[in-house]
Design a protein around this motif. Sequence first.
Motif, PDB file in Angstrom:
ATOM      1  N   ASP A 227       0.915  -1.380  -0.103  1.00  0.00           N
ATOM      2  CA  ASP A 227       0.065   0.027  -0.102  1.00  0.00           C
ATOM      3  C   ASP A 227       1.022   1.246   0.071  1.00  0.00           C
ATOM      4  O   ASP A 227       0.647   2.086  -0.701  1.00  0.00           O
ATOM      5  CB  ASP A 227      -0.818  -0.031   1.112  1.00  0.00           C
ATOM      6  CG  ASP A 227      -1.938  -1.232   1.169  1.00  0.00           C
ATOM      7  OD1 ASP A 227      -2.408  -1.188  -0.028  1.00  0.00           O
ATOM      8  OD2 ASP A 227      -2.440  -1.636   2.215  1.00  0.00           O
ATOM      9  N   GLN A 234       2.467   6.665  -6.972  1.00  0.00           N
ATOM     10  CA  GLN A 234       1.474   7.438  -7.789  1.00  0.00           C
ATOM     11  C   GLN A 234       1.782   8.971  -7.427  1.00  0.00           C
ATOM     12  O   GLN A 234       1.861   9.736  -8.225  1.00  0.00           O
ATOM     13  CB  GLN A 234       0.038   7.167  -6.909  1.00  0.00           C
ATOM     14  CG  GLN A 234      -1.061   7.958  -7.511  1.00  0.00           C
ATOM     15  CD  GLN A 234      -2.481   7.526  -7.250  1.00  0.00           C
ATOM     16  OE1 GLN A 234      -3.262   6.675  -7.828  1.00  0.00           O
ATOM     17  NE2 GLN A 234      -3.052   8.165  -6.049  1.00  0.00           N
ATOM     18  N   GLN A 238       2.498  11.891 -10.147  1.00  0.00           N
ATOM     19  CA  GLN A 238       1.965  13.088 -10.431  1.00  0.00           C
ATOM     20  C   GLN A 238       2.933  14.209 -10.338  1.00  0.00           C
ATOM     21  O   GLN A 238       2.758  15.388 -10.642  1.00  0.00           O
ATOM     22  CB  GLN A 238       0.861  13.235  -9.074  1.00  0.00           C
ATOM     23  CG  GLN A 238      -0.278  13.669  -9.551  1.00  0.00           C
ATOM     24  CD  GLN A 238      -1.439  13.167  -8.689  1.00  0.00           C
ATOM     25  OE1 GLN A 238      -1.792  13.610  -7.634  1.00  0.00           O
ATOM     26  NE2 GLN A 238      -2.274  12.248  -9.298  1.00  0.00           N
ATOM     27  N   VAL A 316      -1.498   4.035   2.871  1.00  0.00           N
ATOM     28  CA  VAL A 316      -1.880   4.674   1.578  1.00  0.00           C
ATOM     29  C   VAL A 316      -1.482   6.206   1.820  1.00  0.00           C
ATOM     30  O   VAL A 316      -1.079   6.957   0.821  1.00  0.00           O
ATOM     31  CB  VAL A 316      -3.361   4.299   1.236  1.00  0.00           C
ATOM     32  CG1 VAL A 316      -3.179   2.914   0.543  1.00  0.00           C
ATOM     33  CG2 VAL A 316      -4.437   4.750   2.422  1.00  0.00           C
ATOM     34  N   GLU A 317      -1.914   6.983   2.948  1.00  0.00           N
ATOM     35  CA  GLU A 317      -1.712   8.265   3.075  1.00  0.00           C
ATOM     36  C   GLU A 317      -0.390   8.526   3.366  1.00  0.00           C
ATOM     37  O   GLU A 317       0.311   9.540   2.864  1.00  0.00           O
ATOM     38  CB  GLU A 317      -2.779   8.524   4.326  1.00  0.00           C
ATOM     39  CG  GLU A 317      -2.759  10.160   4.642  1.00  0.00           C
ATOM     40  CD  GLU A 317      -3.560  11.149   3.741  1.00  0.00           C
ATOM     41  OE1 GLU A 317      -3.847  10.287   2.583  1.00  0.00           O
ATOM     42  OE2 GLU A 317      -3.672  12.215   3.584  1.00  0.00           O
ATOM     43  N   ALA A 320       1.326   8.936  -0.040  1.00  0.00           N
ATOM     44  CA  ALA A 320       0.879   9.921  -0.835  1.00  0.00           C
ATOM     45  C   ALA A 320       1.627  11.200  -0.287  1.00  0.00           C
ATOM     46  O   ALA A 320       1.985  11.992  -1.078  1.00  0.00           O
ATOM     47  CB  ALA A 320      -0.661  10.199  -0.497  1.00  0.00           C
TER      48      ALA A 320
ATOM     49  N   PHE B 389      -4.337   0.088  -0.898  1.00  0.00           N
ATOM     50  CA  PHE B 389      -4.277   0.814  -2.263  1.00  0.00           C
ATOM     51  C   PHE B 389      -5.297   0.740  -3.177  1.00  0.00           C
ATOM     52  O   PHE B 389      -5.945   1.478  -4.067  1.00  0.00           O
ATOM     53  CB  PHE B 389      -2.756   0.897  -2.692  1.00  0.00           C
ATOM     54  CG  PHE B 389      -2.625   1.807  -3.847  1.00  0.00           C
ATOM     55  CD1 PHE B 389      -2.415   3.091  -3.699  1.00  0.00           C
ATOM     56  CD2 PHE B 389      -2.640   1.502  -5.253  1.00  0.00           C
ATOM     57  CE1 PHE B 389      -2.313   4.246  -4.506  1.00  0.00           C
ATOM     58  CE2 PHE B 389      -2.386   2.539  -6.030  1.00  0.00           C
ATOM     59  CZ  PHE B 389      -2.159   3.798  -5.772  1.00  0.00           C
ATOM     60  N   ARG B 390      -5.818  -0.591  -3.369  1.00  0.00           N
ATOM     61  CA  ARG B 390      -6.709  -0.935  -4.493  1.00  0.00           C
ATOM     62  C   ARG B 390      -8.091  -0.579  -4.006  1.00  0.00           C
ATOM     63  O   ARG B 390      -8.839  -0.137  -4.953  1.00  0.00           O
ATOM     64  CB  ARG B 390      -6.539  -2.372  -4.724  1.00  0.00           C
ATOM     65  CG  ARG B 390      -6.730  -3.436  -3.609  1.00  0.00           C
ATOM     66  CD  ARG B 390      -6.689  -4.797  -4.112  1.00  0.00           C
ATOM     67  NE  ARG B 390      -6.881  -5.552  -3.092  1.00  0.00           N
ATOM     68  CZ  ARG B 390      -6.070  -5.927  -2.207  1.00  0.00           C
ATOM     69  NH1 ARG B 390      -4.680  -5.807  -2.448  1.00  0.00           N
ATOM     70  NH2 ARG B 390      -6.126  -6.671  -1.159  1.00  0.00           N
ATOM     71  N   VAL B 392      -8.697   2.250  -2.470  1.00  0.00           N
ATOM     72  CA  VAL B 392      -8.572   3.780  -2.801  1.00  0.00           C
ATOM     73  C   VAL B 392      -9.127   3.881  -4.283  1.00  0.00           C
ATOM     74  O   VAL B 392      -9.758   4.788  -4.560  1.00  0.00           O
ATOM     75  CB  VAL B 392      -7.352   4.466  -2.357  1.00  0.00           C
ATOM     76  CG1 VAL B 392      -7.421   5.833  -2.743  1.00  0.00           C
ATOM     77  CG2 VAL B 392      -7.164   4.086  -0.829  1.00  0.00           C
ATOM     78  N   GLN B 393      -8.286   3.124  -5.032  1.00  0.00           N
ATOM     79  CA  GLN B 393      -8.500   3.166  -6.520  1.00  0.00           C
ATOM     80  C   GLN B 393      -9.989   2.745  -7.031  1.00  0.00           C
ATOM     81  O   GLN B 393     -10.492   3.592  -7.681  1.00  0.00           O
ATOM     82  CB  GLN B 393      -7.550   2.191  -7.216  1.00  0.00           C
ATOM     83  CG  GLN B 393      -6.304   2.299  -7.092  1.00  0.00           C
ATOM     84  CD  GLN B 393      -5.564   3.563  -7.631  1.00  0.00           C
ATOM     85  OE1 GLN B 393      -5.845   3.732  -8.792  1.00  0.00           O
ATOM     86  NE2 GLN B 393      -4.899   4.569  -6.825  1.00  0.00           N
ATOM     87  N   LYS B 423      -4.874  12.943   1.254  1.00  0.00           N
ATOM     88  CA  LYS B 423      -4.041  12.961   0.138  1.00  0.00           C
ATOM     89  C   LYS B 423      -4.095  11.971  -0.838  1.00  0.00           C
ATOM     90  O   LYS B 423      -4.090  12.179  -2.044  1.00  0.00           O
ATOM     91  CB  LYS B 423      -2.677  13.271   0.738  1.00  0.00           C
ATOM     92  CG  LYS B 423      -1.733  13.843   0.038  1.00  0.00           C
ATOM     93  CD  LYS B 423      -0.389  14.441   0.757  1.00  0.00           C
ATOM     94  CE  LYS B 423       0.284  15.229  -0.295  1.00  0.00           C
ATOM     95  NZ  LYS B 423       0.207  16.596  -0.361  1.00  0.00           N
ATOM     96  N   VAL B 424      -4.298  10.603  -0.206  1.00  0.00           N
ATOM     97  CA  VAL B 424      -4.239   9.445  -1.162  1.00  0.00           C
ATOM     98  C   VAL B 424      -5.377   9.560  -2.024  1.00  0.00           C
ATOM     99  O   VAL B 424      -5.293   9.488  -3.469  1.00  0.00           O
ATOM    100  CB  VAL B 424      -3.803   8.425  -0.616  1.00  0.00           C
ATOM    101  CG1 VAL B 424      -5.176   7.936   0.297  1.00  0.00           C
ATOM    102  CG2 VAL B 424      -3.801   7.150  -1.658  1.00  0.00           C
ATOM    103  N   GLN B 427      -4.802  12.470  -4.612  1.00  0.00           N
ATOM    104  CA  GLN B 427      -4.104  12.128  -5.742  1.00  0.00           C
ATOM    105  C   GLN B 427      -4.738  11.068  -6.590  1.00  0.00           C
ATOM    106  O   GLN B 427      -4.495  11.103  -7.918  1.00  0.00           O
ATOM    107  CB  GLN B 427      -2.823  11.638  -5.351  1.00  0.00           C
ATOM    108  CG  GLN B 427      -1.729  12.568  -4.548  1.00  0.00           C
ATOM    109  CD  GLN B 427      -0.567  12.278  -3.887  1.00  0.00           C
ATOM    110  OE1 GLN B 427      -0.478  11.153  -3.905  1.00  0.00           O
ATOM    111  NE2 GLN B 427       0.186  13.163  -3.525  1.00  0.00           N
ATOM    112  N   THR B 428      -5.390  10.128  -6.155  1.00  0.00           N
ATOM    113  CA  THR B 428      -6.033   9.340  -7.120  1.00  0.00           C
ATOM    114  C   THR B 428      -7.044   9.622  -7.935  1.00  0.00           C
ATOM    115  O   THR B 428      -6.963   9.512  -8.989  1.00  0.00           O
ATOM    116  CB  THR B 428      -6.742   8.069  -6.002  1.00  0.00           C
ATOM    117  OG1 THR B 428      -5.560   7.563  -5.124  1.00  0.00           O
ATOM    118  CG2 THR B 428      -7.324   6.962  -6.788  1.00  0.00           C
ATOM    119  N   LEU B 430      -7.023  12.622  -9.149  1.00  0.00           N
ATOM    120  CA  LEU B 430      -6.456  13.412  -9.914  1.00  0.00           C
ATOM    121  C   LEU B 430      -5.634  12.592 -10.978  1.00  0.00           C
ATOM    122  O   LEU B 430      -5.562  12.884 -12.468  1.00  0.00           O
ATOM    123  CB  LEU B 430      -4.915  14.298  -9.413  1.00  0.00           C
ATOM    124  CG  LEU B 430      -5.489  15.719  -8.819  1.00  0.00           C
ATOM    125  CD1 LEU B 430      -4.265  16.060  -8.008  1.00  0.00           C
ATOM    126  CD2 LEU B 430      -6.369  16.506  -9.595  1.00  0.00           C
ATOM    127  N   ALA B 431      -5.341  11.487 -10.696  1.00  0.00           N
ATOM    128  CA  ALA B 431      -4.650  10.308 -11.493  1.00  0.00           C
ATOM    129  C   ALA B 431      -5.680   9.794 -12.310  1.00  0.00           C
ATOM    130  O   ALA B 431      -4.941   9.364 -13.510  1.00  0.00           O
ATOM    131  CB  ALA B 431      -3.627   9.257 -10.702  1.00  0.00           C
TER     132      ALA B 431
END
Lengths: 344, 474
Positions: A227, A234, A238, A316-317, A320, B389-390, B392-393, B423-424, B427-428, B430-431
């Motif tokens: 994660d 990512q 960006q 995850v945070e 980021a 992470f997945r 969040v996607q 943030k994540v 960013q996701t 935006l991505a």
Amino acid sequence: MNTELIETITKLILEKIGDTSEEKEVPPISSDSGAGMVKLWDHLSSENHYMAAGTEKAADPYSALNSDELVKLWGQAESPETNIPCSETAVEDTILPELQTRIGVSSPLNAEALQDSVTKTPARVGVGRAGLRPKTETWLRFRLDHGAAVDAVYGNVPEELLESLKFFSVSTMADHKEEYIRRPDLGRKLSEQAKMTIREKCQFKSKVQIIASDGLSSQAIEKNLEDVYLSFLQSLDQLGIGYGTPFYIEKGRVASMDEVGEILEPEVVVLFIGERPGLISSESLSVYLCYKPRKGTIEADRMVISNIHTGGIPPVEAGAYLGSVVQKVLKYQASGVSLVHKEG
Amino acid sequence: MERNEQIISAGIDIGTSTTKLILSRFTLMNTAGSSHVPRIEIIDKEIIYKSSIYRTPLLNETLIDMKSVLGLVEQEYKKAGVRPQDIQTGAVIITGETATKQNAEEMLHLLSEQAGEFLVATAGPDLEGIIAGKGSGAFQRSKETGQTIANIDIGGGTANIAVYQAGLLRGTCTLNIGGRLIEFDNDRVKNISPPVRKLLMQLGITLATGDGVSFDFIRPVTEAMARILVHILQRKMTRDDEVLLLGHPPDWKVPIDQIMFSGGVSECIYGHEPSSDSYADIGVHLAKALQDNPELQDWEWIPPAETVRATVLGAGTQTTHISGATIQVDPARLPLKNLPVYQIGMDRNLEDGSQKVKNAIQQAIQVYDPALEGKNFVLYLTDLPFLRFRDVQQLGNWLIDAYRLQPNQTNPIVIVLQDDLAKVLGQTLLAMQSDRDVICIDQILVEQGDYLDIGNKLQSEVVPVVIKTLAFHS
């Protein structure tokens, strides 16, 4: 000793305590109405179930003691379970089941205030006592958490995880775990084979070199690497920051990044490494960053973001956020205390 | 050590009788350890300027003199040595009867534009009570002592009650009880406000403008006000008491331990301010009636930290929140003002998440943009499970999909998260290149139906946020 067996038994007992306390949440309708009111654990049957017990209550001293205590406890604090943040209880695959009876003090003077304090920290406060000793549950949990910590140190990161993330694996000069623990210096040096492999496989002079290492907790890598790493990539994408070929160092220490810096000369090394496990969490991950680490790099030039795990900063945070930290390191061409100085 | 950032906050209160302003300086600090992800908090609030108490300028009974109010604010800024562009956060509040003037809303928006880029317009009797209770010190005291305290802020037009228990808001209530509800001109009655006319009728007293001032009507009226206040505090409201009720009945469910009076009328009780300007109304008599009421004496009276300035102090120092430090915002889109909040609770799992998100966006559009004019809202995501992470996607995909339903695709996507994940997720989104700007912030507690204002990004990488329970009752 068979550690697995011990863990299984400990878990069984804890589950049982948990179950009894859940049972006891329902207040006994009337204690003097006889059979069926007190439930005992039938430990003789192969199918685990409760059997009703009335007069033979005292026959099983363990259950009797426990149920008495729990009745009192639940009577004092109104369903303390509801106060536990759900995020913690929802984690199913954790090896450390959450303390379900958070207030262990049998008759707290101010239950609300105690509950308030207890929910503010994962530390073992307000667990109560049995005479001069900890209560059974507290003690077993302590043992379980300690066991988990030891396991985290001695465990291995599964190959499949590294393969799925396309991390190849190299080792340090430490041959086995015992040596790794006794000789921190060996964990800082890459084996000759490792040096050759990374020279061969990795991009030279990349902007960001990503490494992972089990350090003192393989659990930390197992639970969090995917994660935090994917989220980090990512954020780098960006920000338009390129990165080199990632790899994994088995039995590595933080300063193993210095040799990597010498060989590959990246601008920044980012190292994901398992933290020394504690009794609260055995799967906490740290990220160390350093601008152009070399042999002889001083510790003040490294920086760290710690406490990355389900109960700390979400992986995850953290990933980021990490992108913006790398961006800052690249901008000021410094890390750690030097970065703070340059930032002014 | 990094230097601590400082920002200036303004509070402006335009009340029934008086208008006042305060300026304060907030100090922000990263309170997390150096090895942790930053956590920015307001560690100090210092009042740097207090204006005098001005009579609220009115053109006539139904219009506020906007020019004079603006002039007054400009003049006070000058005295304090600040420019409107120095003000980074704060709130203008329009209170009591002034909120019912024809140009009240216009006044608010004018001020919030002219007196600082992120000065938030607020109004509504509940919010008044909440803010006054924070400015008077009732909130803080309840938090420290664990007691249940009712703060009763009585100004010229209304009495705004907020009940705090151990730092938690338990309920509010607003009454048409105030000093200026009957005004005098020399020895004659100049004006009687409509709710008091009804009260007089109920009491069987005939009174008209131009009548001589006499205790024959003052005493029954102020005593009735005190009596109704007691009933409200006891939650024993009778049908007769409803004559002075403004909005909903009291909604707290806990008995009150202590009471605190703030506002202009409490000034008549405590005398904090040096001037003894006569307001030619029933204010002083109302204060006396409260002090003489035996039932009010059943509660312990806690003197307020501020009397007449409680609301302005609350508006200036207690309305700003600070977002989490790891957020994703498009600075060009800030500040954002007056966005209503739509909440989706995920029940700690992502099952049917796609449908849940879609339904929520659909409903949010129905509620907040029924005519499909392109009005934006804040999506407040709560009770998320632990996200990989997945996940969040996946969540990002659902959101992007659902947001296509919005009529105006040039609006930014504004998301507030309870958990530290902004943030994540930002960013996701935006991505995924949806061509839409993204404002994604976290660690702010709001509720469905709240209104949110999001300020400019500060140096500490956080944004100030002002949460309002309701901007305007229509």
